[in-house]
Design an enzyme around this catalytic site. Structure first.
Site, short mmCIF file in Angstrom:
data_model
loop_
_atom_site.label_atom_id
_atom_site.label_comp_id
_atom_site.label_asym_id
_atom_site.label_seq_id
_atom_site.Cartn_x
_atom_site.Cartn_y
_atom_site.Cartn_z
N MET A 1 -26.10 -32.76 20.75
CA MET A 1 -27.08 -32.25 19.77
C MET A 1 -28.63 -32.91 20.04
O MET A 1 -28.78 -33.86 20.07
CB MET A 1 -26.63 -32.74 18.39
CG MET A 1 -27.63 -32.57 17.27
SD MET A 1 -27.28 -33.26 15.87
CE MET A 1 -25.43 -33.77 15.58
N PRO A 2 -29.54 -31.80 20.59
CA PRO A 2 -30.76 -32.50 20.54
C PRO A 2 -31.68 -32.91 19.28
O PRO A 2 -31.46 -32.28 18.29
CB PRO A 2 -31.66 -31.18 21.31
CG PRO A 2 -30.56 -30.10 21.42
CD PRO A 2 -29.42 -30.54 20.69
N ASN A 3 -32.20 -34.07 19.57
CA ASN A 3 -32.94 -34.77 18.54
C ASN A 3 -34.29 -34.95 18.99
O ASN A 3 -34.61 -35.64 20.12
CB ASN A 3 -32.24 -35.99 18.28
CG ASN A 3 -30.95 -36.18 17.61
OD1 ASN A 3 -30.69 -35.31 16.56
ND2 ASN A 3 -29.73 -36.67 18.04
N ARG A 40 -32.08 -31.08 15.92
CA ARG A 40 -32.78 -31.79 14.80
C ARG A 40 -34.32 -32.32 15.12
O ARG A 40 -34.40 -32.57 16.27
CB ARG A 40 -31.90 -32.89 14.47
CG ARG A 40 -30.58 -32.82 13.65
CD ARG A 40 -30.15 -33.87 12.94
NE ARG A 40 -29.86 -34.88 13.96
CZ ARG A 40 -29.18 -35.96 13.69
NH1 ARG A 40 -28.77 -36.12 12.35
NH2 ARG A 40 -28.92 -36.89 14.50
#
Length: 77
Positions: A1-3, A40
């Protein structure tokens, strides 16, 4: 999940911040090939007294190249 975390000088409208989040999300989708649903983006607005460049805070923005001269946030900052 890229943040992705972005810190900006406070003063932009909710619409501008929403657009920033949407554009950054799409950039991550394009560059990493991931679905937007897992990206996100957190945008934190900093008061001028809490942001420093060259040891000087942004309460007197005329001291900073590219900073607004009238104390308000502009598109270029």
């Amino acid at each position: 999940m890229p943040n992705v975390t972005i810190e900006i000088l406070e003063g932009r409208s909710p619409e501008k911040i929403r657009a920033l989040g949407e554009e950054v999300t799409q950039a991550i989708v394009r560059s990493l090939g991931v679905p937007a649903a897992i990206v996100r983006v957190a945008v934190t607005e900093l008061p001028p007294a809490n942001l420093f460049m060259g040891g000087q805070d942004f309460t007197e923005p005329a001291r900073h190249t590219g900073a607004p001269q009238n104390g308000s946030v502009t598109e270029g900052v």
